[in-house]
Design a protein around this motif. Structure first.
Motif, PDB file in Angstrom:
ATOM      1  N   PHE A 135       0.865  -1.187   0.000  1.00 50.93           N
ATOM      2  CA  PHE A 135       0.000   0.000   0.000  1.00 50.93           C
ATOM      3  C   PHE A 135       0.895   1.228   0.000  1.00 50.93           C
ATOM      4  CE2 PHE A 135      -1.796   3.490   2.496  1.00 50.93           C
ATOM      5  CZ  PHE A 135      -2.963   3.749   1.781  1.00 50.93           C
ATOM      6  N   GLU A 136       0.435   2.289  -0.657  1.00 44.97           N
ATOM      7  CA  GLU A 136       1.172   3.539  -0.572  1.00 44.97           C
ATOM      8  C   GLU A 136       0.231   4.732  -0.639  1.00 44.97           C
ATOM      9  OE1 GLU A 136       4.030   3.620  -3.770  1.00 44.97           O
ATOM     10  OE2 GLU A 136       2.655   4.753  -5.046  1.00 44.97           O
ATOM     11  N   LEU A 137       0.586   5.752   0.125  1.00 46.17           N
ATOM     12  CA  LEU A 137      -0.058   7.059   0.092  1.00 46.17           C
ATOM     13  C   LEU A 137       1.001   8.016  -0.408  1.00 46.17           C
ATOM     14  CD1 LEU A 137      -2.731   8.559   0.968  1.00 46.17           C
ATOM     15  CD2 LEU A 137      -1.520   9.123   3.081  1.00 46.17           C
ATOM     16  N   ARG A 138       0.781   8.585  -1.593  1.00 42.64           N
ATOM     17  CA  ARG A 138       1.871   9.297  -2.262  1.00 42.64           C
ATOM     18  C   ARG A 138       1.398  10.630  -2.825  1.00 42.64           C
ATOM     19  NH1 ARG A 138       6.640   7.882  -5.186  1.00 42.64           N
ATOM     20  NH2 ARG A 138       6.341   5.685  -4.668  1.00 42.64           N
ATOM     21  N   LEU A 181      -2.485   0.322  -8.306  1.00 44.06           N
ATOM     22  CA  LEU A 181      -3.802   0.772  -8.754  1.00 44.06           C
ATOM     23  C   LEU A 181      -4.532   1.376  -7.568  1.00 44.06           C
ATOM     24  CD1 LEU A 181      -5.456   0.767 -11.373  1.00 44.06           C
ATOM     25  CD2 LEU A 181      -6.568  -1.319 -10.590  1.00 44.06           C
ATOM     26  N   GLY A 182      -5.081   2.590  -7.765  1.00 41.52           N
ATOM     27  CA  GLY A 182      -5.741   3.217  -6.634  1.00 41.52           C
ATOM     28  C   GLY A 182      -6.549   4.434  -7.013  1.00 41.52           C
ATOM     29  N   LEU A 217      -8.884   8.178 -10.659  1.00 49.11           N
ATOM     30  CA  LEU A 217      -8.232   6.882 -10.723  1.00 49.11           C
ATOM     31  C   LEU A 217      -6.775   7.070 -11.122  1.00 49.11           C
ATOM     32  CD1 LEU A 217     -10.934   4.772 -12.646  1.00 49.11           C
ATOM     33  CD2 LEU A 217     -10.504   4.807 -10.177  1.00 49.11           C
ATOM     34  N   THR A 218      -5.908   6.256 -10.553  1.00 54.28           N
ATOM     35  CA  THR A 218      -4.489   6.303 -10.910  1.00 54.28           C
ATOM     36  C   THR A 218      -3.938   4.885 -10.965  1.00 54.28           C
ATOM     37  OG1 THR A 218      -2.333   7.229 -10.319  1.00 54.28           O
ATOM     38  CG2 THR A 218      -3.736   6.535  -8.509  1.00 54.28           C
ATOM     39  N   GLY A 219      -2.934   4.698 -11.773  1.00 54.98           N
ATOM     40  CA  GLY A 219      -2.333   3.369 -11.896  1.00 54.98           C
ATOM     41  C   GLY A 219      -0.922   3.445 -12.436  1.00 54.98           C
ATOM     42  N   SER A 220      -0.161   2.410 -12.150  1.00 53.72           N
ATOM     43  CA  SER A 220       1.206   2.296 -12.640  1.00 53.72           C
ATOM     44  C   SER A 220       1.489   0.822 -12.865  1.00 53.72           C
ATOM     45  CB  SER A 220       2.187   2.891 -11.622  1.00 53.72           C
ATOM     46  OG  SER A 220       3.515   2.626 -11.981  1.00 53.72           O
ATOM     47  N   PHE A 221       2.122   0.491 -14.000  1.00 58.03           N
ATOM     48  CA  PHE A 221       2.336  -0.905 -14.364  1.00 58.03           C
ATOM     49  C   PHE A 221       3.741  -1.067 -14.944  1.00 58.03           C
ATOM     50  CE2 PHE A 221      -2.014   0.436 -15.054  1.00 58.03           C
ATOM     51  CZ  PHE A 221      -2.748  -0.472 -14.303  1.00 58.03           C
TER      52      PHE A 221
END
Length: 562
Positions: free
Chosen positions: A315-318, A345-346, A375-379
């Motif tokens: 989990f991350e809060l960024r 994904l968050g 919505l945000t995501g990183s892959f």
């Protein structure tokens, strides 16, 4: 081709030991002839061969120990302990650790006046403690590859054989002076040693070829031939580069790329959790234990480390939109994301949180605002259809709903001097952003890791202000711009040393985004402090209305492993 290879091997063996009689007309040395040459350390002195010590044994250990388990006809089961009292278990365990034979163990049981178990039960109990001892103490400690002589700067063409040892000593001569035939693998044996699909190669020969290609070795040729350590006679070769991608890109390869981007230099041994705490980042990662399933249960590889693989969960809060060079609090964007494997994904949160710290502490000129939820995501993912390809990186986000008025501007709407429909008094909202990079990685001298990315980035910036008159007005959008184009990024990480460090630089929209960091260990593999400094610089154009010419955001991070 096979006959030619065997002839070459025969000639090499002839050079190894002049007193060994090999039928040169047949060109096919027998297994026993090969073993007789390889098991005698003195034969290495005048041979036209190279000797390489394998540095990372994790994959080789896994292959050899899996074969040991498969070849063991006795089923290892902890339930066998239930059949014996503590006195019997203590006696047998002590005898196994003293390396007593089965007959000697039986004699000791009778000498102690204990009832002698059946042969099958005693064999099972002895096998259990032998397996336990191997798991703790008698792992494979050394592996040496005997290869054809390679030209300077090149890799050898053929692997003649491999020698392994469980002796936990550093002296190479003592390790190799008395090697049993069971610990010698000839060319044919390496080729006929099958590996399952969890390995990058089909057989043990291919796995050792990867060791050579990846330069995962120490050249011990000069030392073995009686001339002392290699470094006494040859300068150390610096700047040797190798790809971070193996032949068949796997999750461990992807993790190397991610570690560079995340700035994670330390190998976490068997600790599974990493927590990062700082004002603009709260992060937790849980990694799997390293090891393998042998069919009977999971075997932990105590010589490996947990973060060799991608995280199981996290989990991350960024804060930040680093993809478009908007760092930390200055971005006014805070997101909360779940992490698993190479995916984040968050949600983009409908608040600027404590972004006011960028003004209150760092004295930055705030220009952006936030909007509704998004919505945000990183892959990070490979394209496995391309052998030894790099890792693709995609990141992006989109916000829904209207922008919120930037509270830090403290507008007085009741003032007679307030100008409505004033485009110069706009708040700026990033509606969406996206980046796709193809990245490839390399290691220089094993300690210096680099990741290079090239692709495209785009974002949409909306301008919001108050429009109307003093009697009737509203806060609404008053235009937007889409910024896009080619982007590239270089990331660097120094892994080892007292204080690991790293840096990155990204080009996009004729501006540069940068990050430099230094990690200071407090308690090894447990507690560290990291100093970060992120920023951007408008380098090759005039600034946009929503930008400053430069922004620097310093940060302190606490890193805990447990």
């Amino acid at each position: 081709m096979k006959n030619i290879l065997k002839i070459c091997v025969s000639l090499i063996i002839f050079g190894l030991a002049m007193n060994i009689s090999v039928n040169a007309q047949d060109g096919d040395p027998t297994k026993s002839q090969m073993e007789n040459v390889l098991k005698s350390f003195k034969n290495y002195r005048f041979g036209t061969i190279n000797i390489y010590k394998v540095k990372n044994l994790s994959e080789l250990r896994r292959a050899l120990e899996a074969k040991e388990m498969a070849d063991n006809p006795i089923k290892i089961d902890e339930k066998i302990l239930e059949k014996f009292d503590n006195q019997m278990k203590t006696l047998v365990k002590g005898e196994v650790e003293a390396e007593s034979s089965a007959i000697e163990i039986a004699d000791q049981i009778l000498n102690q006046g204990l009832p002698l178990p059946s042969t099958e039960e005693l064999d099972q109990l002895v096998a259990y403690y032998v397996a336990t001892k191997i798991g703790v103490k008698e792992r494979y400690e050394h592996s040496y590859l005997i290869t054809s002589r390679a030209a300077y700067g090149e890799v050898p063409e053929h692997i003649i054989g491999m020698l392994v040892s469980k002796k936990n000593i550093s002296n190479m001569e003592k390790v190799l002076k008395n090697v049993s035939n069971d610990d010698i693998y000839t060319y044919d044996e390496l080729k006929l040693f099958p590996l399952d699909s969890s390995f990058a190669s089909e057989n043990l020969y291919g796995l050792m070829e990867e060791v050579i290609v990846q330069r995962n070795y120490e050249n011990r040729t000069l030392e073995a031939q009686g001339l002392g350590k290699t470094t006494w006679f040859t300068d150390r070769k610096y700047g040797v580069a190798r790809s971070l991608s193996s032949k068949y890109l796997n999750t461990s390869d992807v993790q190397k790329f991610v570690r560079i981007s995340e700035g994670q230099p330390g190998d976490m041994e068997l600790k599974r959790n990493e927590v990062v705490l700082s004002p603009d980042l709260v992060s937790w990662r849980r990694y799997p234990l390293p090891g393998w399933d042998d069919g009977e249960g999971f075997i932990v590889d105590s010589f490996s480390y947990s973060n060799v693989a991608l995280p199981e969960i996290g989990f991350e809060l960024r804060y930040g939109m680093d993809e478009i060079n908007f760092p930390s609090f200055w971005s006014e964007r805070v997101s909360a994301s779940a992490v698993w494997q190479g995916t984040k994904l968050g949600l983009i949160l409908p608040t600027d949180g404590w972004a006011h710290l960028s003004k209150d502490v760092a004295d930055q000129d705030r220009r952006l605002t936030h909007g509704g939820i998004g919505l945000t995501g990183s892959f990070d993912f490979p394209m496995k259809v391309i052998p030894k390809s790099g890792v693709f990186h995609f990141a992006g986000g989109v916000i829904f709903g209207d922008a919120e008025e930037a509270s830090y501007k403290n507008r007085n709407l009741e003032s007679s001097s307030f100008i409505f429909d004033n485009k110069e008094d706009s708040d700026f909202l990033v509606r969406y952003d996206a980046q796709l990079h193809y990245t490839f990685g390399m290691a220089v001298d094993y300690d210096y890791w680099l990741r290079f990315g090239l692709g495209a980035t785009v974002y949409s910036m909306e301008m919001w202000n108050y429009q109307g008159t003093a009697d009737e007005f509203e806060f609404k959008m008053n235009g937007s711009e889409t910024i896009g184009g080619i982007s590239g990024k270089v990331e660097f990480m120094k892994k080892s040393g007292t204080t690991p460090f790293g840096a990155s630089i990204q080009y996009f929209d004729e501006a540069l985004g940068t990050n430099i960091w230094l990690q200071i260990p407090i308690i090894d593999n447990t507690l560290a402090i990291r100093l970060d400094a992120k920023g951007y610089f408008v380098a090759f154009r005039d600034r946009h209305k929503w930008e400053d010419y430069s922004v620097i955001m310093p940060m302190v991070r606490l890193i805990v492993n447990f």
